[in-house]
Enzyme design. Structure first.
Site, PDB file in Angstrom:
ATOM      1  N   ARG A 161     -39.135  53.005   5.724  1.00 28.61           N
ATOM      2  CA  ARG A 161     -38.307  51.823   5.975  1.00 28.61           C
ATOM      3  C   ARG A 161     -37.121  52.300   6.816  1.00 28.61           C
ATOM      4  O   ARG A 161     -36.711  53.453   6.720  1.00 28.61           O
ATOM      5  CB  ARG A 161     -37.783  51.247   4.664  1.00 28.61           C
ATOM      6  CG  ARG A 161     -38.858  50.726   3.728  1.00 28.61           C
ATOM      7  CD  ARG A 161     -38.255  50.262   2.404  1.00 28.61           C
ATOM      8  NE  ARG A 161     -39.290  49.711   1.521  1.00 28.61           N
ATOM      9  CZ  ARG A 161     -39.941  50.398   0.587  1.00 28.61           C
ATOM     10  NH1 ARG A 161     -39.664  51.684   0.407  1.00 28.61           N
ATOM     11  NH2 ARG A 161     -40.861  49.816  -0.157  1.00 28.61           N
ATOM     12  N   LYS A 184     -37.307  51.725  -2.703  1.00 24.21           N
ATOM     13  CA  LYS A 184     -36.793  50.581  -3.449  1.00 24.21           C
ATOM     14  C   LYS A 184     -36.873  50.836  -4.945  1.00 24.21           C
ATOM     15  O   LYS A 184     -37.854  51.403  -5.438  1.00 24.21           O
ATOM     16  CB  LYS A 184     -37.626  49.327  -3.125  1.00 24.21           C
ATOM     17  CG  LYS A 184     -37.306  48.723  -1.773  1.00 24.21           C
ATOM     18  CD  LYS A 184     -38.051  47.416  -1.614  1.00 24.21           C
ATOM     19  CE  LYS A 184     -37.705  46.746  -0.300  1.00 24.21           C
ATOM     20  NZ  LYS A 184     -38.455  45.505  -0.118  1.00 24.21           N
ATOM     21  N   HIS A 252     -39.297  47.134  11.653  1.00 20.06           N
ATOM     22  CA  HIS A 252     -40.179  47.062  10.484  1.00 20.06           C
ATOM     23  C   HIS A 252     -41.652  46.998  10.903  1.00 20.06           C
ATOM     24  O   HIS A 252     -42.531  47.462  10.168  1.00 20.06           O
ATOM     25  CB  HIS A 252     -39.805  45.833   9.643  1.00 20.06           C
ATOM     26  CG  HIS A 252     -40.179  45.989   8.200  1.00 20.06           C
ATOM     27  ND1 HIS A 252     -39.678  47.001   7.404  1.00 20.06           N
ATOM     28  CD2 HIS A 252     -41.020  45.281   7.410  1.00 20.06           C
ATOM     29  CE1 HIS A 252     -40.190  46.890   6.191  1.00 20.06           C
ATOM     30  NE2 HIS A 252     -41.005  45.859   6.161  1.00 20.06           N
ATOM     31  N   ARG A 255     -43.402  50.267  10.807  1.00 18.64           N
ATOM     32  CA  ARG A 255     -43.896  50.670   9.478  1.00 18.64           C
ATOM     33  C   ARG A 255     -45.231  49.980   9.193  1.00 18.64           C
ATOM     34  O   ARG A 255     -46.160  50.593   8.676  1.00 18.64           O
ATOM     35  CB  ARG A 255     -42.838  50.311   8.442  1.00 18.64           C
ATOM     36  CG  ARG A 255     -43.201  50.629   7.004  1.00 18.64           C
ATOM     37  CD  ARG A 255     -41.932  50.519   6.157  1.00 18.64           C
ATOM     38  NE  ARG A 255     -42.181  49.967   4.833  1.00 18.64           N
ATOM     39  CZ  ARG A 255     -42.526  50.675   3.762  1.00 18.64           C
ATOM     40  NH1 ARG A 255     -42.706  51.981   3.875  1.00 18.64           N
ATOM     41  NH2 ARG A 255     -42.696  50.099   2.594  1.00 18.64           N
ATOM     42  N   HIS A 278     -45.344  51.216  -2.109  1.00 16.50           N
ATOM     43  CA  HIS A 278     -45.501  49.857  -2.617  1.00 16.50           C
ATOM     44  C   HIS A 278     -45.875  49.881  -4.098  1.00 16.50           C
ATOM     45  O   HIS A 278     -46.732  50.658  -4.513  1.00 16.50           O
ATOM     46  CB  HIS A 278     -46.621  49.124  -1.867  1.00 16.50           C
ATOM     47  CG  HIS A 278     -46.227  48.662  -0.508  1.00 16.50           C
ATOM     48  ND1 HIS A 278     -47.129  48.400   0.487  1.00 16.50           N
ATOM     49  CD2 HIS A 278     -45.005  48.398   0.027  1.00 16.50           C
ATOM     50  CE1 HIS A 278     -46.488  48.004   1.579  1.00 16.50           C
ATOM     51  NE2 HIS A 278     -45.200  48.003   1.317  1.00 16.50           N
ATOM     52  N   TYR A 287     -49.571  44.248   4.456  1.00 16.18           N
ATOM     53  CA  TYR A 287     -49.067  45.112   5.530  1.00 16.18           C
ATOM     54  C   TYR A 287     -50.158  45.468   6.506  1.00 16.18           C
ATOM     55  O   TYR A 287     -49.946  45.535   7.704  1.00 16.18           O
ATOM     56  CB  TYR A 287     -48.540  46.423   4.916  1.00 16.18           C
ATOM     57  CG  TYR A 287     -47.059  46.480   4.801  1.00 16.18           C
ATOM     58  CD1 TYR A 287     -46.384  45.593   3.985  1.00 16.18           C
ATOM     59  CD2 TYR A 287     -46.320  47.423   5.489  1.00 16.18           C
ATOM     60  CE1 TYR A 287     -45.021  45.643   3.862  1.00 16.18           C
ATOM     61  CE2 TYR A 287     -44.952  47.483   5.373  1.00 16.18           C
ATOM     62  CZ  TYR A 287     -44.312  46.599   4.554  1.00 16.18           C
ATOM     63  OH  TYR A 287     -42.959  46.649   4.437  1.00 16.18           O
TER      64      TYR A 287
END
Length: 308
Positions: A161, A184, A252, A255, A278, A287
């Protein structure tokens, strides 16, 4: 939170603390939850005419929920943001109802507004290469061009990211063959670093006028401070205009492209999920723009029973 009763304020804070401590929610998520639920409680207070204690919050009706949604939408909040706000309120109410022993049906039965999920659009391999080549000649300052190329190569080559790439410190370079990334919610993952990314970062460091300090940001802004993600977005915007690429060609998207290009080369979806960090495989599927036909094709080719 001045309009909200002390009991409601304390309950919200307790819930937020639990989200952070027990579920590992990221700081940005906690702030979004806090803002969304606070706005809801403040609206209910004004709507009902006085500060709502926990007993009153247990008596929220379907009509109250509709009024809140109508008022929120009237301020220009779009369906996607409205859905996020409702999701935060529902999560808080689920917890509050269990703690206080009431039935939260009116809140939980409220339907989320429909919105079209935008499927990410990965770039073709040629387009990703062209973007990086174009970025290399964007700036009149050679070290800035080298920096931008290094950042984009990390996004495409390692699936980082933008926030993860810009969080790297001087002590992380020279980059090892395998990098530990905290993503995250504090989730850690291990990412292989391709030689092209290592070379790009070495070229940037060799040209950068600022000393490489252990605790300083690896990627420096023009005046030496931390690089802002907006600067990279702007560089990509300029490059995509020159190349005639769509507005979806963002940092983004690099990615997304990392994931799709790995899959196209025969990569395993679960392994790509790990590389991206993820929590859910469905996110990885979005994605990589994986459709059922593609999965069946892989299955039929790979499963021992499929061939006979």
């Amino acid at each position: 939170m001045g309009l909200i009763s002390p009991a409601a304020r304390d309950a919200l804070q307790t819930w937020l603390n639990q989200q952070h401590a027990l579920k590992g929610a990221a700081e940005n998520t906690i702030l979004a939850y806090q803002g969304d639920v606070t706005d809801f409680l403040a609206f209910i207070t004004l709507h009902k005419g006085d500060a709502q204690g926990l007993g009153a919050l247990a008596r929220i009706t379907v009509s109250d929920m509709r009024s809140w949604m109508a008022q929120t939408r009237s301020t220009g909040v779009g369906p996607r943001s409205m859905a996020r706000k409702l999701s935060a309120v529902k999560a808080f109410y689920r917890w509050l109802a269990e703690r206080e022993g009431f039935e939260p049906t009116a809140v939980l039965s409220t339907r989320s507004p429909k919105f079209q999920k935008k499927l990410p659009r990965p770039l073709a391999v040629d387009a990703a290469k062209a973007l990086i080549d174009c970025v290399e000649i964007q700036s009149e300052t050679p070290w800035v061009s080298a920096r931008d190329v290094a950042v984009l190569t990390l996004l495409w080559g390692c699936g980082l990211r933008i926030s993860e790439a810009l969080a790297l410190k001087g002590q992380d370079a020279p980059l090892p063959e395998v990098l530990r990334i905290t993503g995250k919610g504090g989730k850690e993952r291990v990412v292989p670093v391709i030689p092209a990314a290592r070379h790009a970062i070495n070229a940037y460091l060799a040209a950068c006028p600022y000393p490489q300090e252990k605790d300083a940001p690896l990627f420096r802004a023009i005046r030496g401070g931390a690089l802002n993600p907006r600067a990279i977005s702007q560089v990509m915007a300029n490059a995509r205009m020159q190349l005639g690429l769509p507005a979806t060609a963002t940092p983004h998207a690099m990615r997304h492209s990392f994931a799709t290009h790995l899959l196209d080369a025969g990569g395993d979806l679960r392994a790509i999920q790990e590389l991206l960090g993820h929590a859910s495989l469905s996110t990885t599927q979005a994605y990589t723009a994986v459709d059922t036909a593609r999965l069946m094709e892989v299955y039929n080719r790979a499963h021992p029973k499929a061939s006979g």
